[in-house]
Design a protein around this motif. Structure first.
Motif, PDB file in Angstrom:
ATOM      1  N   ARG A 183     -39.698 -63.448   7.476  1.00  0.00           N
ATOM      2  CA  ARG A 183     -38.759 -64.509   7.839  1.00  0.00           C
ATOM      3  C   ARG A 183     -38.390 -65.406   6.661  1.00  0.00           C
ATOM      4  O   ARG A 183     -37.414 -66.156   6.741  1.00  0.00           O
ATOM      5  CB  ARG A 183     -39.313 -65.350   8.988  1.00  0.00           C
ATOM      6  N   ALA A 209     -36.852 -67.736  12.495  1.00  0.00           N
ATOM      7  CA  ALA A 209     -36.620 -66.888  11.318  1.00  0.00           C
ATOM      8  C   ALA A 209     -35.243 -67.027  10.700  1.00  0.00           C
ATOM      9  O   ALA A 209     -34.887 -66.202   9.866  1.00  0.00           O
ATOM     10  CB  ALA A 209     -36.870 -65.431  11.694  1.00  0.00           C
ATOM     11  N   ILE A 256     -42.134 -60.431  13.376  1.00  0.00           N
ATOM     12  CA  ILE A 256     -41.553 -61.435  12.494  1.00  0.00           C
ATOM     13  C   ILE A 256     -42.682 -62.295  11.939  1.00  0.00           C
ATOM     14  O   ILE A 256     -43.455 -62.877  12.694  1.00  0.00           O
ATOM     15  CB  ILE A 256     -40.536 -62.328  13.251  1.00  0.00           C
TER      16      ILE A 256
END
Length: 353
Positions: free
Chosen positions: A34, A324, A352
């Motif tokens: 991210r 993100a 993520i």
């Protein structure tokens, strides 16, 4: 960033997964950094290689109930019912079981309306407010036995079960349920958890990953579209949650030691963030969570998340965009579409971090 249209994207219809993967952990997994937006492609069974031995994995152990019922009013009109707040307030007494419901009918039923569900199960509308109906169910014996006998799983509207070409048949009672489901009450699955198998969980534990749970009973709000042009005006429906002492203790210890808290699904994310203080610390508690996470939100408890691909203009897409960066998320979705990933509840996943 706050316009609903900022969260729109075009998804070909054939990317919407209608059936689960042949093996839960053989679904695909798109890894995303991210901070940089860098992407890499995996299968879900690679997850132990992507997590650190020091990670704390937080799952949602809610269990989806067969909450969709069909019946008839005394006039003969067809009725579809969706049971709500079952896991919170529903108790079986001599007078019946009372809980809130959504009711779909040609004409909204008034208090006193009786509904015939089958020979053993009947319902009566007690009250109506803000589109919700308080309903009393009566039956001989245990209500839950009758519910599980005639109720259907409340699949999202984009999963179609009337397609003639579907083969083989899907047992949604098994596949639309996590392997660790333990507390009845949800009307939608925490779908990021659908990819886990018991052997995969064992591999994670063998690596050193600690696994703890929260409960958030996913409610009908998960199907409700955002209807405002400025997303900041959207109001989330409250959902019941619980954080056990061992989970609060594990999260607090991880934060103190600088270890990652990895949430499985947006439901776990919302529960942890709603219940945490400014340092990301938790206390054992239960209550109603109505937290709406969108860009600008500062995450306190969650360091990484596992999540599925979400609908355009949905609160879930807004949540991952807050975590993100919206442009990086939308780029990841474009890549996933190009690479033939499967989307939504029975689709593939993202990690993520």
């Amino acid at each position: 960033m706050y316009s609903l249209k900022d969260y729109d994207y075009t998804l070909p219809e054939d990317r919407i997964a209608q059936q689960p993967s042949d093996r839960r952990d053989r679904s695909r997994l798109l890894e995303m950094n991210r901070q940089t937006g860098a992407l890499s492609h995996h299968v879900f069974s690679d997850l132990p290689d992507l997590l650190h031995p020091s990670d704390l994995l937080v799952i949602n152990n809610t269990e989806v109930i067969p909450a969709r019922l069909t019946g008839q009013k005394a006039t003969g009109g067809k009725v579809e019912m969706l049971l709500l707040n079952y896991g919170e307030v529903c108790t079986d007494t001599a007078d019946g079981v009372v809980c809130d419901c959504l009711i779909k009918a040609s004409k909204s039923p008034r208090p006193g309306t009786k509904i015939h569900l089958d020979e053993a199960l009947a319902a009566e509308v007690l009250d109506t407010r803000n589109g919700l109906h308080t309903v009393r169910f009566t039956c001989p014996g245990d209500f839950e036995e009758h519910l599980y006998r005639i109720g259907k799983m409340p699949l999202p509207p984009y999963i179609l079960r009337n397609r003639q070409e579907e083969a083989p048949p899907v047992d949604d009672r098994k596949t639309y349920q996590t392997v660790y489901a333990a507390r009845k009450g949800a009307v939608a699955a925490p779908t990021a958890g659908l990819h886990f198998t018991e052997p995969l969980l064992d591999r994670l534990r063998e690596k050193g990953v600690t696994i703890v749970h929260v409960t958030l009973h996913v409610g009908y709000g998960t199907f409700v579209p955002v209807r405002v042009t400025d997303i900041r005006e959207h109001a989330m429906h409250a959902e019941w949650y619980a954080i056990p002492p061992e989970t609060a203790e594990a999260v607090n210890r991880a934060k103190e030691e600088g270890r990652r808290v990895v949430a499985v699904g947006t439901t776990s994310v919302r529960t942890l963030e709603y219940a945490s203080d400014n340092r990301g610390r938790l206390a054992p508690e239960s209550g109603q969570c109505n937290l709406f996470i969108y860009p600008g939100y500062r995450f306190r408890a969650v360091d990484a998340m596992i999540t599925n691909f979400h609908l355009p203009e949905s609160t879930l897409l807004m949540l991952v965009s807050a975590f993100a960066d919206r442009e990086r998320i939308l780029n990841a979705y474009r890549v996933a579409i190009t690479e033939n990933y499967r989307f939504y509840s029975y689709g593939d996943a993202m990690f993520i971090h």
